[in-house]
Enzyme design. Sequence first.
Site, short mmCIF file in Angstrom:
data_model
loop_
_atom_site.label_atom_id
_atom_site.label_comp_id
_atom_site.label_asym_id
_atom_site.label_seq_id
_atom_site.Cartn_x
_atom_site.Cartn_y
_atom_site.Cartn_z
N GLU A 1 63.20 50.72 5.49
CA GLU A 1 63.81 52.29 5.34
C GLU A 1 62.49 52.54 6.98
OE1 GLU A 1 62.28 54.08 1.72
OE2 GLU A 1 64.97 53.75 1.27
N GLU B 1 70.54 50.40 -1.66
CA GLU B 1 70.04 51.55 -2.20
C GLU B 1 70.58 52.95 -2.78
OE1 GLU B 1 65.69 52.45 -1.76
OE2 GLU B 1 65.85 50.50 -0.46
#
Length: 489
Positions: A184, A388
């Site tokens: 991320e 995710e």
Amino acid sequence: MTRFPKNFLWGGAVAANQLEGAWLEDGKKPNISDVVVGINTKTPGLKWNDNNKKWEMSLDEDKVYLSHEGIDFYHRYKEDLKLMKEMGFKCFRTSISWARIFPDGDEEKPNEAGLRFYDDLFDEIIKDGMEPLVTLSHYETPLHLMTEYGGWISDKMLGFYQNYVNAVFERYKNKVRYWLTFNEINNMYRRPTISAGILSVTPKNKENPLEVSKEELWTAYCHILVANAWTVKKGHEINPDFKIGCMMASSSVATYPYDCNPENIMGAYQLQRTANFYFADPMCLGIIPGYVRKMWKDDGFDYSFSKEDLKLIKDNTVDYFALSYYRSGTYSIDVENAFDTGGIKGKKNPYLKEESPKPWSWPIDPVGLRYTCNVLSDRYHLPLFIVENGIGLDESLNENDTVEDSFREKYIREHVRQLKLAIDDGCEIMGYLYWGPLDIVSAGTGEMKKRYGFVYVDRYNDGSGSLARNKKKSFYWYKKLIESNGKDL
Ligand code: BGP
């Protein structure tokens, strides 16, 4: 309707700092996640020492740093992986904690005990019939690299990072095929310190270690892009079979204009760029986009990459695009469009009926996943990997020592349905990894109360709990889903 491909990688994902614990064991030293209670923190455990003019670790005695013990995966990974095997996982994603391999980060030689731990862990994953997917950096920059050098602001950082990546690529080249560079990383803009390992060593504000200048931020950005491209190049040299991906928090892609006000349409588009594409474009397309240069100009940042670095970035784009997706958001010019770990918080979307329970209240939008896949697929023409997706709930065991978590099943069911539609639309999807198959410490808030797992872990916000593992109802449901390759929803 299309079926999921035969070799579709079903499974789950975790990160070292959220479950391993053993934060100072076998030579490991602190990393940035060890001094915070969640990446959303405004008060990290760092204090400016005016004598040596450096930040130093200063933990708050009133806080419980749950990540220090995590769920003790470091010692219990064998039994935990057996549970993943029982569910039929094809793939298990975790990260290597950099500070286990290079405790301070600037040593010349790696820590053998740390390397051995991941040898054993990866062997066990493989033995249990799963493909390991490994994140090289998941909010785990060694603290010393930050306090001593400023982390990615420093031009020395690339060398330290290269030592680390070289060591783990060489060591695990015959065990691990799927890699991710920086988790991320697009969260850098809003949480530079924890997400991207950036700390000012010449701070203007000595009270707040989280404050970094635009100049420092963008300098780090440029260094990280070079590091990413170098990783792709090096990895392919070491083992041409390596698949190396970037990883973006991609709930930000599903930021819808609140209405058809052209200002909101334009604003939502800009937000996708400044929250996601500014990293994804260079990593996937090998270019520094015009809007990034415009941001630099607006921020008074003047930088020119060397010719070699530009070529490195151009020639070494990633093999696939890995993403997290939890929720969607809206953009409207008349409100503050703030971020949380899950995505953008703007005006409430009146078309979405459900959200996760308070206090997290993340809107539930399965169609947003299909939309996100399509946008990314059209823009990058790369295979996508959902690494995710999941829902955090406040749960406790019932009298039968289980949790009736049908709400979680419904969340996954609806997202997997939309993923199927995305495949129908023509997107190439490599796999689906549920976030947090065991209850682990939350990245955003550093708590145990926000539970994602198919497996309940007896640990609580105050640090108490036996750490016992109990299967929730969804454990059996997810097992069936995998067994039927996504048919049995
Ligand atoms: C992502 C992170 C994960 C993770 C997940 C859920 O931002 O990559 O590490 O934990 O979000 O977020 P949270 O734990 O805040 O609910």
